[in-house]
Design an enzyme around this catalytic site. Structure first.
Site, PDB file in Angstrom:
ATOM      1  N   CYS A 118      10.996   2.978  -9.756  1.00 52.27           N
ATOM      2  CA  CYS A 118       9.949   3.939  -8.525  1.00 52.27           C
ATOM      3  C   CYS A 118       9.168   4.881  -9.398  1.00 52.27           C
ATOM      4  CB  CYS A 118      11.481   4.947  -7.589  1.00 52.27           C
ATOM      5  SG  CYS A 118      11.028   6.028  -6.818  1.00 52.27           S
ATOM      6  N   CYS A 125       2.482  15.171  -1.835  1.00 52.16           N
ATOM      7  CA  CYS A 125       2.015  13.634  -0.283  1.00 52.16           C
ATOM      8  C   CYS A 125       1.430  15.125   0.383  1.00 52.16           C
ATOM      9  CB  CYS A 125       3.426  13.406  -0.353  1.00 52.16           C
ATOM     10  SG  CYS A 125       3.206  12.207   1.074  1.00 52.16           S
ATOM     11  N   CYS A 129       6.082  14.460   5.898  1.00 51.68           N
ATOM     12  CA  CYS A 129       7.686  14.353   6.850  1.00 51.68           C
ATOM     13  C   CYS A 129       8.433  15.492   6.261  1.00 51.68           C
ATOM     14  CB  CYS A 129       7.785  13.008   6.342  1.00 51.68           C
ATOM     15  SG  CYS A 129       6.951  11.404   5.883  1.00 51.68           S
ATOM     16  N   CYS A 132      11.527  15.760   3.876  1.00 48.65           N
ATOM     17  CA  CYS A 132      11.213  15.176   2.713  1.00 48.65           C
ATOM     18  C   CYS A 132      11.307  16.617   1.432  1.00 48.65           C
ATOM     19  CB  CYS A 132      10.292  14.023   2.679  1.00 48.65           C
ATOM     20  SG  CYS A 132       9.839  13.440   0.872  1.00 48.65           S
ATOM     21  N   GLU A 173       2.068   8.747  -0.683  1.00 48.90           N
ATOM     22  CA  GLU A 173       1.803   8.098   0.484  1.00 48.90           C
ATOM     23  C   GLU A 173       0.863   6.332  -0.328  1.00 48.90           C
ATOM     24  OE1 GLU A 173       2.862   6.942   3.041  1.00 48.90           O
ATOM     25  OE2 GLU A 173       1.257   5.390   2.510  1.00 48.90           O
ATOM     26  N   LEU A 228      10.734   3.764   8.728  1.00 52.90           N
ATOM     27  CA  LEU A 228      10.533   3.488  10.832  1.00 52.90           C
ATOM     28  C   LEU A 228      11.441   4.673  10.707  1.00 52.90           C
ATOM     29  CD1 LEU A 228      10.128   2.182  13.508  1.00 52.90           C
ATOM     30  CD2 LEU A 228      12.415   1.004  13.253  1.00 52.90           C
ATOM     31  N   ASN A 229      12.127   5.533  10.452  1.00 47.59           N
ATOM     32  CA  ASN A 229      13.183   6.771  10.659  1.00 47.59           C
ATOM     33  C   ASN A 229      13.565   6.985  12.081  1.00 47.59           C
ATOM     34  OD1 ASN A 229      12.697   6.355   7.762  1.00 47.59           O
ATOM     35  ND2 ASN A 229      10.852   8.096   7.711  1.00 47.59           N
ATOM     36  N   ASN A 303      19.602  12.683   1.971  1.00 49.09           N
ATOM     37  CA  ASN A 303      19.828  13.828   0.600  1.00 49.09           C
ATOM     38  C   ASN A 303      19.606  14.680   0.698  1.00 49.09           C
ATOM     39  OD1 ASN A 303      20.412  11.186  -0.815  1.00 49.09           O
ATOM     40  ND2 ASN A 303      18.284  10.129  -1.031  1.00 49.09           N
ATOM     41  N   CYS A 345      16.133   9.243  -3.032  1.00 48.85           N
ATOM     42  CA  CYS A 345      14.823   9.412  -2.313  1.00 48.85           C
ATOM     43  C   CYS A 345      14.896  10.578  -1.426  1.00 48.85           C
ATOM     44  CB  CYS A 345      15.270   8.372  -1.183  1.00 48.85           C
ATOM     45  SG  CYS A 345      15.674   6.841  -1.911  1.00 48.85           S
TER      46      CYS A 345
HETATM   47  N1  SAH Z   1       5.784   8.046   0.916  1.00 45.38           N
HETATM   48  C1  SAH Z   1       6.479   6.443   1.434  1.00 45.38           C
HETATM   49  C2  SAH Z   1       6.313   5.896   0.144  1.00 45.38           C
HETATM   50  C3  SAH Z   1       7.808   7.073  -0.417  1.00 45.38           C
HETATM   51  S1  SAH Z   1       9.606   8.072   0.549  1.00 45.38           S
HETATM   52  C4  SAH Z   1       7.011   6.172   2.120  1.00 45.38           C
HETATM   53  O1  SAH Z   1       7.112   7.913   3.155  1.00 45.38           O
HETATM   54  O2  SAH Z   1       7.491   5.783   2.557  1.00 45.38           O
HETATM   55  C5  SAH Z   1      10.199   6.423   0.225  1.00 45.38           C
HETATM   56  C6  SAH Z   1      11.559   7.076   0.936  1.00 45.38           C
HETATM   57  O3  SAH Z   1      12.087   7.960   1.067  1.00 45.38           O
HETATM   58  C7  SAH Z   1      10.864   6.693   2.728  1.00 45.38           C
HETATM   59  O4  SAH Z   1      11.617   5.604   3.903  1.00 45.38           O
HETATM   60  C8  SAH Z   1      11.680   8.283   2.955  1.00 45.38           C
HETATM   61  O5  SAH Z   1      11.446   8.292   4.741  1.00 45.38           O
HETATM   62  C9  SAH Z   1      12.278   8.122   2.555  1.00 45.38           C
HETATM   63  N2  SAH Z   1      12.756   9.682   2.356  1.00 45.38           N
HETATM   64  C10 SAH Z   1      12.397  10.821   2.314  1.00 45.38           C
HETATM   65  N3  SAH Z   1      13.174  11.527   2.227  1.00 45.38           N
HETATM   66  C11 SAH Z   1      14.329  12.095   2.637  1.00 45.38           C
HETATM   67  C12 SAH Z   1      15.578  12.102   2.269  1.00 45.38           C
HETATM   68  N4  SAH Z   1      15.546  13.848   1.632  1.00 45.38           N
HETATM   69  N5  SAH Z   1      16.658  11.356   1.997  1.00 45.38           N
HETATM   70  C13 SAH Z   1      16.546  10.172   1.856  1.00 45.38           C
HETATM   71  N6  SAH Z   1      15.677   9.208   2.130  1.00 45.38           N
HETATM   72  C14 SAH Z   1      14.357   9.714   2.313  1.00 45.38           C
HETATM   73 FE1  SF4 Z   2       5.267  11.432   2.124  1.00 45.74          FE
HETATM   74 FE2  SF4 Z   2       7.182   9.681   2.078  1.00 45.74          FE
HETATM   75 FE3  SF4 Z   2       8.276  12.371   1.682  1.00 45.74          FE
HETATM   76 FE4  SF4 Z   2       7.242  11.304   3.817  1.00 45.74          FE
HETATM   77  S1  SF4 Z   2       8.747  10.411   3.362  1.00 45.74           S
HETATM   78  S2  SF4 Z   2       6.666  13.246   3.059  1.00 45.74           S
HETATM   79  S3  SF4 Z   2       5.401   9.535   3.031  1.00 45.74           S
HETATM   80  S4  SF4 Z   2       6.559  11.180   0.199  1.00 45.74           S
END
Ligand code: SAH
Ligand code: SF4
Length: 357
Positions: A118, A125, A129, A132, A173, A228-229, A303, A345
């Site tokens: 990964c 970033c 979100c 995250c 991103e 999508l989320n 997570n 993740c």
């Molecule tokens: N920025 C991009 C790629 C990195 S995040 C994106 O957002 O797609 C990779 C994945 O981890 C994304 O699907 C995001 O929704 C997920 N993710 C972020 N924070 C998370 C968390 N705390 N627990 C589980 N998945 C998470």
């Molecule tokens: Fe950035 Fe992906 Fe985390 Fe959203 S989930 S803050 S786009 S790394």
């Protein structure tokens, strides 16, 4: 500032060497760096001494260095890598062994059949979100193509490339750093160099709609995964502020127009947040949005991280959600990896672990 070689395509190396060097010298260097994966330009023994001396002076290899490594009980390794300007970024190595898993044995870093790496595309970033941890870093800067490729070279070493999967799902991103991500993809996939199949590289985006179309026009590109989320506009807007600009309706339209290759499916990722987006009604709405798309769904159980105000979904919810989606689309639950070292993740926020590593 000397120019790093890692990150240069063949034409860049040729241009950097200048017209006084025969063209095959650039090829020798390219081959040594990306195919043989030399750790030091001085090890390219088929180059004349004078050229090696010049390389040593003008062109560092430019690989990131390992600042810290954190080893998880499940075999996952989280690397904190240091870049040329002193900033740090994270990369995660996730080995899998079928035999060992069947036997229920503990992980061993040298015994694996397949591994996923990964990689990060930015330092921090900007997307913000709410669930995250990377978002807490804010945006520091884009990674260069060399810094993206360098993460793979460091984590994989000389491992056989046909056993590797690369996911651009670390910090950042990727579609907000598209030129460097594309250049890195060309370098990672070049059969004369690193040689990883584009079928084994996946980019994940929070849904930067105009860039999805741009990606689709590229000949050499990773597979596309979309976070999508949420199952409706309001839910997504509450947890992913960027979706106030890039609406779900238009995102799905962009996906319908996206030119999939014959062997390709779209992947939709869905982070399950307890009590927020995990009801049966949510699952049914997801199915409706994705109807008529050639897609699969990866569910990610959220997570946790410090100061992130969500809770994990009940296991019963996760199973019910998957069962509903499975009636219409392939749907998998992503196994969390490296939770104990903050490598899973959404956990990449340079967590210091003084007790381990
Ligand atoms: N920025 C991009 C790629 C990195 S995040 C994106 O957002 O797609 C990779 C994945 O981890 C994304 O699907 C995001 O929704 C997920 N993710 C972020 N924070 C998370 C968390 N705390 N627990 C589980 N998945 C998470
Ligand atoms: Fe950035 Fe992906 Fe985390 Fe959203 S989930 S803050 S786009 S790394």
């Amino acid at each position: 500032m000397p120019q790093a070689i890692v990150g240069m395509e063949l034409g860049d190396i040729r241009a950097a060497l200048g017209a006084d060097q025969p063209a095959f010298r650039a090829k020798q260097i390219y081959d040594a760096v990306y195919r043989q994966k030399v750790a030091d330009l001085d090890a390219i023994s088929n180059l004349p001494k004078a050229l090696r001396a010049r390389l040593a002076e003008e062109f560092p290899l430019g690989l990131p260095t390992i600042e810290r490594r954190y080893d998880s009980i499940d075999g996952t390794v989280r690397y904190l890598l240091k870049l040329a300007d002193g900033r740090t970024v994270e990369t995660v190595w996730m080995p899998e062994s079928r035999a060992r898993e069947d036997a229920g044995d503990e992980a061993d870093e040298h015994d694996w059949d397949r591994a996923t790496i990964c990689i990060s595309s930015q330092v921090g970033c900007a997307v913000d979100c709410q669930f995250c941890m990377t978002a807490k870093l804010g945006f520091e800067r884009n990674l260069t193509a060399g810094e993206i490729v360098g993460q793979v070279l460091i984590a994989a070493g000389t491992a056989p490339v046909d056993r590797l999967n690369i996911v651009m799902m670390g910090q950042g991103e990727p579609l907000l750093n598209l030129p460097n991500v594309l250049k890195a993809t060309r370098l990672l996939t070049d059969p004369n160099g690193i040689g990883i199949s584009p079928r084994r590289i996946t980019l994940s985006t929070s849904g930067i709609i105009p860039k999805i179309a741009e990606l689709g026009r590229e000949e050499i590109r990773p597979k596309l995964a979309i976070s999508l989320n949420g199952s409706n506009e309001e839910q997504r807007q509450a947890i992913m502020p960027i979706t106030r600009k890039y609406h779900l309706r238009y995102l799905i339209e962009a996906c319908k127009r996206y030119p999939l290759r014959p062997w390709e499916k779209l992947t939709f990722e869905y982070v399950l947040l307890g009590g927020v987006n995990d009801t049966d009604a949510d699952a049914k709405r997801v199915v409706r949005w994705l109807a008529n798309l050639d897609a699969k769904v990866n569910l990610i159980v959220w997570n946790p991280g410090p100061e992130i105000p969500f809770v994990k979904p009940d296991p019963e919810r996760v199973a019910a959600f998957q069962a509903i989606i499975r009636k219409s689309l392939p749907c998998f639950i992503r196994k969390p990896r490296g939770l104990d070292v903050f490598a899973a993740c959404g956990q990449l926020k340079r967590m210091e672990l003084t007790q381990i590593g």
